[in-house]
Design a protein around this motif. Structure first.
Motif, PDB file in Angstrom:
ATOM      1  N   ARG A  35       0.828  -1.200   0.000  1.00  0.00           N
ATOM      2  CA  ARG A  35       0.000   0.000   0.000  1.00  0.00           C
ATOM      3  C   ARG A  35       0.865   1.253   0.000  1.00  0.00           C
ATOM      4  NH1 ARG A  35      -5.205   0.877  -1.534  1.00  0.00           N
ATOM      5  NH2 ARG A  35      -5.928   2.852  -0.692  1.00  0.00           N
ATOM      6  N   GLY A  36       0.768   2.034  -1.058  1.00  0.00           N
ATOM      7  CA  GLY A  36       1.516   3.282  -1.126  1.00  0.00           C
ATOM      8  C   GLY A  36       2.918   3.153  -1.670  1.00  0.00           C
ATOM      9  N   GLU A  37       3.459   1.934  -1.773  1.00  0.00           N
ATOM     10  CA  GLU A  37       4.808   1.750  -2.297  1.00  0.00           C
ATOM     11  C   GLU A  37       4.847   0.529  -3.189  1.00  0.00           C
ATOM     12  OE1 GLU A  37       8.076   1.866   0.305  1.00  0.00           O
ATOM     13  OE2 GLU A  37       7.768   3.965   0.821  1.00  0.00           O
ATOM     14  N   GLY A  38       5.710   0.621  -4.195  1.00  0.00           N
ATOM     15  CA  GLY A  38       5.832  -0.492  -5.121  1.00  0.00           C
ATOM     16  C   GLY A  38       5.958   0.008  -6.543  1.00  0.00           C
ATOM     17  N   VAL A  39       5.459  -0.773  -7.500  1.00  0.00           N
ATOM     18  CA  VAL A  39       5.628  -0.467  -8.912  1.00  0.00           C
ATOM     19  C   VAL A  39       4.259  -0.255  -9.552  1.00  0.00           C
ATOM     20  CG1 VAL A  39       6.572  -1.231 -11.118  1.00  0.00           C
ATOM     21  CG2 VAL A  39       7.716  -1.866  -8.979  1.00  0.00           C
ATOM     22  N   GLU A  40       4.018   0.963 -10.025  1.00  0.00           N
ATOM     23  CA  GLU A  40       2.786   1.287 -10.737  1.00  0.00           C
ATOM     24  C   GLU A  40       3.069   1.252 -12.242  1.00  0.00           C
ATOM     25  OE1 GLU A  40       0.046   5.161 -11.860  1.00  0.00           O
ATOM     26  OE2 GLU A  40       1.704   5.332 -10.436  1.00  0.00           O
ATOM     27  N   VAL A  41       2.284   0.502 -12.984  1.00  0.00           N
ATOM     28  CA  VAL A  41       2.436   0.428 -14.438  1.00  0.00           C
ATOM     29  C   VAL A  41       1.612   1.546 -15.069  1.00  0.00           C
ATOM     30  CG1 VAL A  41       2.176  -0.994 -16.498  1.00  0.00           C
ATOM     31  CG2 VAL A  41       2.783  -2.056 -14.311  1.00  0.00           C
ATOM     32  N   VAL A  42       2.281   2.463 -15.753  1.00  0.00           N
ATOM     33  CA  VAL A  42       1.615   3.600 -16.374  1.00  0.00           C
ATOM     34  C   VAL A  42       1.283   3.308 -17.833  1.00  0.00           C
ATOM     35  CG1 VAL A  42       1.862   6.055 -16.973  1.00  0.00           C
ATOM     36  CG2 VAL A  42       2.827   5.182 -14.832  1.00  0.00           C
ATOM     37  N   GLN A  43       2.184   2.620 -18.520  1.00  0.00           N
ATOM     38  CA  GLN A  43       2.012   2.370 -19.953  1.00  0.00           C
ATOM     39  C   GLN A  43       2.702   1.074 -20.323  1.00  0.00           C
ATOM     40  OE1 GLN A  43       3.315   5.738 -22.238  1.00  0.00           O
ATOM     41  NE2 GLN A  43       2.608   4.942 -24.198  1.00  0.00           N
ATOM     42  N   ASN A  44       2.063   0.295 -21.201  1.00  0.00           N
ATOM     43  CA  ASN A  44       2.639  -0.960 -21.690  1.00  0.00           C
ATOM     44  C   ASN A  44       2.032  -1.246 -23.056  1.00  0.00           C
ATOM     45  OD1 ASN A  44       3.790  -3.442 -22.093  1.00  0.00           O
ATOM     46  ND2 ASN A  44       2.887  -4.439 -20.318  1.00  0.00           N
ATOM     47  N   GLU A  45       2.801  -1.001 -24.111  1.00  0.00           N
ATOM     48  CA  GLU A  45       2.241  -1.132 -25.451  1.00  0.00           C
ATOM     49  C   GLU A  45       3.335  -1.431 -26.475  1.00  0.00           C
ATOM     50  OE1 GLU A  45       2.238   3.623 -26.609  1.00  0.00           O
ATOM     51  OE2 GLU A  45       0.439   2.722 -25.728  1.00  0.00           O
ATOM     52  N   PRO A  46       2.954  -1.984 -27.629  1.00  0.00           N
ATOM     53  CA  PRO A  46       3.938  -2.270 -28.687  1.00  0.00           C
ATOM     54  C   PRO A  46       4.600  -0.990 -29.173  1.00  0.00           C
ATOM     55  CG  PRO A  46       1.883  -3.432 -29.088  1.00  0.00           C
ATOM     56  CD  PRO A  46       1.609  -2.466 -27.969  1.00  0.00           C
ATOM     57  N   PHE A  47       5.840  -1.146 -29.652  1.00  0.00           N
ATOM     58  CA  PHE A  47       6.610   0.014 -30.091  1.00  0.00           C
ATOM     59  C   PHE A  47       7.543  -0.417 -31.215  1.00  0.00           C
ATOM     60  CE2 PHE A  47      10.206   2.959 -29.896  1.00  0.00           C
ATOM     61  CZ  PHE A  47       9.565   4.189 -29.814  1.00  0.00           C
ATOM     62  N   ASP A  48       7.593   0.364 -32.279  1.00  0.00           N
ATOM     63  CA  ASP A  48       8.468   0.076 -33.415  1.00  0.00           C
ATOM     64  C   ASP A  48       9.639   1.046 -33.430  1.00  0.00           C
ATOM     65  OD1 ASP A  48       7.033  -2.072 -34.415  1.00  0.00           O
ATOM     66  OD2 ASP A  48       5.685  -0.795 -35.575  1.00  0.00           O
ATOM     67  N   ASP A  49      10.834   0.516 -33.620  1.00  0.00           N
ATOM     68  CA  ASP A  49      12.045   1.328 -33.672  1.00  0.00           C
ATOM     69  C   ASP A  49      12.731   1.098 -35.022  1.00  0.00           C
ATOM     70  OD1 ASP A  49      14.170   2.869 -31.898  1.00  0.00           O
ATOM     71  OD2 ASP A  49      15.262   1.370 -33.062  1.00  0.00           O
ATOM     72  N   PRO A  50      13.166   2.174 -35.679  1.00  0.00           N
ATOM     73  CA  PRO A  50      13.804   2.014 -36.991  1.00  0.00           C
ATOM     74  C   PRO A  50      15.033   1.114 -36.968  1.00  0.00           C
ATOM     75  CG  PRO A  50      13.283   4.318 -36.565  1.00  0.00           C
ATOM     76  CD  PRO A  50      13.041   3.590 -35.288  1.00  0.00           C
ATOM     77  N   ALA A  51      15.783   1.162 -35.862  1.00  0.00           N
ATOM     78  CA  ALA A  51      17.027   0.386 -35.785  1.00  0.00           C
ATOM     79  C   ALA A  51      16.818  -1.023 -35.246  1.00  0.00           C
ATOM     80  CB  ALA A  51      18.042   1.120 -34.915  1.00  0.00           C
ATOM     81  N   HIS A  52      15.942  -1.172 -34.255  1.00  0.00           N
ATOM     82  CA  HIS A  52      15.806  -2.458 -33.566  1.00  0.00           C
ATOM     83  C   HIS A  52      14.547  -3.231 -33.940  1.00  0.00           C
ATOM     84  CE1 HIS A  52      19.203  -1.319 -31.066  1.00  0.00           C
ATOM     85  NE2 HIS A  52      18.611  -0.169 -30.807  1.00  0.00           N
ATOM     86  N   THR A  58       7.408   0.121 -22.064  1.00  0.00           N
ATOM     87  CA  THR A  58       6.698   0.195 -20.791  1.00  0.00           C
ATOM     88  C   THR A  58       7.195   1.401 -20.006  1.00  0.00           C
ATOM     89  OG1 THR A  58       8.309  -1.273 -19.694  1.00  0.00           O
ATOM     90  CG2 THR A  58       6.340  -2.298 -20.623  1.00  0.00           C
ATOM     91  N   GLU A  59       6.281   2.012 -19.289  1.00  0.00           N
ATOM     92  CA  GLU A  59       6.622   3.091 -18.366  1.00  0.00           C
ATOM     93  C   GLU A  59       6.034   2.749 -17.007  1.00  0.00           C
ATOM     94  OE1 GLU A  59       5.907   7.881 -17.544  1.00  0.00           O
ATOM     95  OE2 GLU A  59       5.558   7.047 -19.548  1.00  0.00           O
ATOM     96  N   LYS A  60       6.856   2.871 -15.977  1.00  0.00           N
ATOM     97  CA  LYS A  60       6.427   2.532 -14.623  1.00  0.00           C
ATOM     98  C   LYS A  60       6.892   3.613 -13.658  1.00  0.00           C
ATOM     99  CE  LYS A  60       7.013  -2.414 -15.605  1.00  0.00           C
ATOM    100  NZ  LYS A  60       7.716  -3.660 -15.197  1.00  0.00           N
ATOM    101  N   ARG A  61       6.211   3.663 -12.521  1.00  0.00           N
ATOM    102  CA  ARG A  61       6.634   4.519 -11.425  1.00  0.00           C
ATOM    103  C   ARG A  61       6.966   3.618 -10.241  1.00  0.00           C
ATOM    104  NH1 ARG A  61       1.946   9.226 -11.673  1.00  0.00           N
ATOM    105  NH2 ARG A  61       2.631  10.189 -13.633  1.00  0.00           N
ATOM    106  N   VAL A  62       8.181   3.752  -9.756  1.00  0.00           N
ATOM    107  CA  VAL A  62       8.653   2.917  -8.644  1.00  0.00           C
ATOM    108  C   VAL A  62       8.653   3.767  -7.378  1.00  0.00           C
ATOM    109  CG1 VAL A  62      10.480   1.386  -7.842  1.00  0.00           C
ATOM    110  CG2 VAL A  62      10.110   1.683 -10.302  1.00  0.00           C
ATOM    111  N   TYR A  63       7.698   3.489  -6.486  1.00  0.00           N
ATOM    112  CA  TYR A  63       7.604   4.213  -5.215  1.00  0.00           C
ATOM    113  C   TYR A  63       8.452   3.472  -4.181  1.00  0.00           C
ATOM    114  CZ  TYR A  63       3.542   6.401  -7.437  1.00  0.00           C
ATOM    115  OH  TYR A  63       2.718   7.081  -8.302  1.00  0.00           O
ATOM    116  N   LEU A  64       9.461   4.162  -3.624  1.00  0.00           N
ATOM    117  CA  LEU A  64      10.410   3.440  -2.768  1.00  0.00           C
ATOM    118  C   LEU A  64      10.977   4.273  -1.635  1.00  0.00           C
ATOM    119  CD1 LEU A  64      12.655   5.077  -4.333  1.00  0.00           C
ATOM    120  CD2 LEU A  64      13.187   2.967  -5.516  1.00  0.00           C
TER     121      LEU A  64
END
Length: 346
Positions: A35-52, A58-64
């Motif tokens: 409660r109040g601390e840990g890992v919040e997932v903000v975004q998780n979606e496919p992504f295309d990169d020209p090189a890779h 994924t974007e997360k917020r780590v409350y610590l």
């Protein structure tokens, strides 16, 4: 800046770990959240990169806050989180950690996976560009783990997989184990604050090493839970566990999708996780004075004063007061000659 390369071997193949990595990260985040601390997932979606090519962002917020050392807790706010952004182009991944409260702090991790026992000394040649770094080998079975993270069921010195028949990991297991793979992680820590740089960078590397050790231990200790999963199944598991994790730390999805809400033309564009700041100088409508509102007068239209001609009469006077208009030029008439003669006689 402090640069280190970590090499962590596991009794798995690179192809197997594609699933195991996703499963381990989701379950590990859920277990380490409260409660109040840990890992919040903000975004998780496919992504295309020209090189890779195609990958996953994924974007997360780590409350610590409670996990910081005492000296750090004294200088950071109670609501403290680190933003994690990860680009997964397996078998290559890139992860960045930043903190808005500490603008000169960052962690950059590049990861490559190969089917060997950590013997490739040139895997990061293109990234290093002749930079010196310390190479650290991490043994998932025999390296000491923080006591608060220890679980007997995850002790690889005694664990054997029922589904793969791999384990128990004996001393020197990396020399005899087949299959075997290695996670190569190039970790750069920056905290460019005079007087604190060395202390903070060394502390952060210790935390990173502990997290890597625990995560890779768990990936193999949980192998019977994920080894039969397909990519679709592990992605479904990710979504389910992410919702549960967000609720566990007290983060609930908004009733209105933020992405569907049009932004004001005077809003500052920024990352999805950052609050927008109005950049226009116009006052909001609720604070604007209506143009039709009558202006407040600074003085009354007319002032009423006693008649100076009668102010000296001890008996008073029945004559009415003299009115002096605020608009002097338009309402005051010049005195006549007759009035002047009468005043002289008095």
């Amino acid at each position: 800046m402090l640069l280190k390369e970590y090499r962590i071997c596991m009794p798995l193949t690179v192809e197997e770990y594609r699933i195991g990595q996703l499963y381990m990260i989701s379950k590990h985040s859920h277990e380490q959240s409260d409660r109040g601390e840990g890992v919040e997932v903000v975004q998780n979606e496919p992504f295309d990169d020209p090189a890779h090519g195609q990958g996953q962002f994924t974007e997360k917020r780590v409350y610590l806050n409670s996990k910081l050392p005492t000296w750090a807790q004294a200088v950071v706010p109670k609501i403290f989180y680190v933003t994690e952004k990860a680009w997964n182009y397996y078998p290559y991944t890139k992860t960045e950690y930043t903190c808005s409260f500490l603008p000169k702090f960052s962690i950059h991790i590049e990861t490559k996976y190969e089917d060997n026992k950590g013997s490739n000394d040139n895997i990061f040649d293109s990234e290093l560009k002749e930079q010196e770094r310390e190479v650290c080998f991490v043994d998932i079975a025999y390296d000491e783990i923080p006591e608060r993270y220890y679980k007997e069921s995850e002790d690889l010195r005694y664990f054997k997989s029922d589904k793969t028949s791999r384990g128990i990991l004996q001393e020197g297991w990396k020399d005899t184990q087949d299959p075997i793979m290695c996670s190569y992680k190039l970790v750069t820590v920056k905290f460019e604050v005079w007087g604190l740089q060395t202390r903070v960078e060394q502390f952060v590397h210790k935390v990173v090493r502990d997290v890597l050790l625990l995560g890779h231990r768990q990936a193999f200790a949980w192998v019977d839970e994920w080894i039969d999963m397909t990519m679709d199944e592990v992605r479904e598991f990710e979504c389910t566990i992410q919702e549960a994790t967000n609720q566990k730390i007290g983060i609930f999805p908004p009733s209105i999708s933020i992405s569907e809400t049009p932004l004001s033309s005077c809003s500052l564009t920024g990352p999805a996780s950052a609050p927008t700041t109005p950049m226009c100088t116009d006052a909001p409508e609720s604070l604007t004075v209506s143009k039709d509102r009558p202006r407040k007068k600074s003085a009354p239209e007319a002032l009423t004063l006693p008649d100076p001609a009668t102010s000296g009469d001890p008996q008073g006077s029945a004559a009415g007061p003299v009115t002096i208009s605020n608009h002097l030029q338009s309402s005051t008439q010049p005195a006549s000659n007759k009035d002047i003669d009468e005043m002289d006689k008095q």
